[in-house]
Design an enzyme around this catalytic site. Sequence first.
Site, PDB file in Angstrom:
ATOM      1  N   GLY A 177       2.494 -57.166  59.726  1.00  0.00           N
ATOM      2  CA  GLY A 177       3.862 -57.370  59.273  1.00  0.00           C
ATOM      3  C   GLY A 177       3.797 -58.424  58.194  1.00  0.00           C
ATOM      4  O   GLY A 177       2.963 -58.343  57.305  1.00  0.00           O
ATOM      5  N   GLU A 178       4.581 -59.439  58.326  1.00  0.00           N
ATOM      6  CA  GLU A 178       4.548 -60.543  57.358  1.00  0.00           C
ATOM      7  C   GLU A 178       4.351 -61.829  58.147  1.00  0.00           C
ATOM      8  O   GLU A 178       5.232 -62.243  58.906  1.00  0.00           O
ATOM      9  CB  GLU A 178       5.851 -60.542  56.551  1.00  0.00           C
ATOM     10  N   SER A 179       3.180 -62.430  57.967  1.00  0.00           N
ATOM     11  CA  SER A 179       2.828 -63.580  58.812  1.00  0.00           C
ATOM     12  C   SER A 179       3.789 -64.745  58.623  1.00  0.00           C
ATOM     13  O   SER A 179       4.036 -65.507  59.567  1.00  0.00           O
ATOM     14  CB  SER A 179       1.381 -64.008  58.544  1.00  0.00           C
ATOM     15  N   CYS A 239      -4.001 -57.599  61.145  1.00  0.00           N
ATOM     16  CA  CYS A 239      -3.461 -57.931  59.822  1.00  0.00           C
ATOM     17  C   CYS A 239      -2.677 -59.261  59.875  1.00  0.00           C
ATOM     18  O   CYS A 239      -3.298 -60.304  60.036  1.00  0.00           O
ATOM     19  CB  CYS A 239      -2.645 -56.759  59.285  1.00  0.00           C
ATOM     20  N   ARG A 295      -4.600 -64.701  52.633  1.00  0.00           N
ATOM     21  CA  ARG A 295      -3.576 -63.654  52.721  1.00  0.00           C
ATOM     22  C   ARG A 295      -3.644 -62.763  51.492  1.00  0.00           C
ATOM     23  O   ARG A 295      -3.930 -63.235  50.405  1.00  0.00           O
ATOM     24  CB  ARG A 295      -2.184 -64.287  52.837  1.00  0.00           C
ATOM     25  N   ARG A 310      -2.282 -54.656  52.201  1.00  0.00           N
ATOM     26  CA  ARG A 310      -2.155 -56.073  51.803  1.00  0.00           C
ATOM     27  C   ARG A 310      -2.864 -56.971  52.829  1.00  0.00           C
ATOM     28  O   ARG A 310      -2.329 -57.942  53.332  1.00  0.00           O
ATOM     29  CB  ARG A 310      -0.680 -56.468  51.652  1.00  0.00           C
ATOM     30  N   HIS A 352      -5.020 -51.884  60.073  1.00  0.00           N
ATOM     31  CA  HIS A 352      -3.944 -51.451  60.979  1.00  0.00           C
ATOM     32  C   HIS A 352      -4.414 -50.336  61.916  1.00  0.00           C
ATOM     33  O   HIS A 352      -4.221 -49.151  61.602  1.00  0.00           O
ATOM     34  CB  HIS A 352      -2.756 -50.934  60.151  1.00  0.00           C
ATOM     35  N   GLU A 358      -3.197 -49.208  64.511  1.00  0.00           N
ATOM     36  CA  GLU A 358      -2.104 -48.465  65.149  1.00  0.00           C
ATOM     37  C   GLU A 358      -1.583 -47.327  64.269  1.00  0.00           C
ATOM     38  O   GLU A 358      -0.804 -46.492  64.730  1.00  0.00           O
ATOM     39  CB  GLU A 358      -0.958 -49.424  65.516  1.00  0.00           C
TER      40      GLU A 358
HETATM   41  N1  GLN Z   1       0.166 -59.757  53.654  1.00  0.00           N
HETATM   42  C1  GLN Z   1       0.746 -59.891  54.961  1.00  0.00           C
HETATM   43  C2  GLN Z   1       0.840 -61.359  55.384  1.00  0.00           C
HETATM   44  O1  GLN Z   1       0.453 -62.218  54.643  1.00  0.00           O
HETATM   45  C3  GLN Z   1      -0.010 -59.110  55.992  1.00  0.00           C
HETATM   46  C4  GLN Z   1       0.105 -57.655  55.682  1.00  0.00           C
HETATM   47  C5  GLN Z   1       0.072 -56.779  56.902  1.00  0.00           C
HETATM   48  O2  GLN Z   1       0.181 -57.239  58.041  1.00  0.00           O
HETATM   49  N2  GLN Z   1       0.000 -55.505  56.654  1.00  0.00           N
HETATM   50  O3  GLN Z   1       1.299 -61.623  56.434  1.00  0.00           O
END
Ligand code: GLN
Length: 194
Positions: A47-49, A79, A108, A137, A172, A174
């Site tokens: 997701g987005e950390s 991720c 990241r 990403r 990922h 999943e």
């Molecule tokens: N770039 C995202 C982050 O910095 C991680 C990307 C992902 O979980 N697919 O959290």
Amino acid sequence: MLALQGAFARHMSALEQISTSERPIDAREVRTPEQLADVDALVLPGGESTTISKLLVTSGLREPLGQRLAEGLPVFGTCAGMILLSDEILDPRSDQFSFEQIDLSVRRNGYGRQIASFEVDLPVDGLDEAFRAVFIRAPIAERVGDKVEVLASVDGTPVLMRQNNVLVASFHPELTPDARLHELFVTSAVAASG
Ligand code: GLN
């Protein structure tokens, strides 16, 4: 399953897929400290950390989750989840933190813009056939400590790693129908709970 933000629904399906009558998995979404107290193992999704960091604070989960992890709660971080478990984030945002559970320094979005997302057939230690790994990403592990066991790498960069009860993937698992890495995690979590 930590379900504050990100790719948790597909992880839930993977966990349900590998549940059997001999080894049932009662997969649950965790959003509160009460729900966390009820689980024996946890997946931290992609997701987005930075967003997940903030939601961990506002949900009141940061402190109790840090405590459970320190006590050895088996955890699988994928991720963004891997970023949240690494000892060092090389380019953190100021409002972001990590639980420091695996001796890695991660960057990241480390693969840069050109190859921000890609897929590879990944040979994995302990699996007979390659695992189709989807990178989005993804973070790069720029430093990997001695205690970290590397289970798979892409072009010399470790992408699947383990240290004690902590399993992390920069991709990922999943997003493909293949649940062998969830199986690996659950099997080791059951063994750890002894
Ligand atoms: N770039 C995202 C982050 O910095 C991680 C990307 C992902 O979980 N697919 O959290």
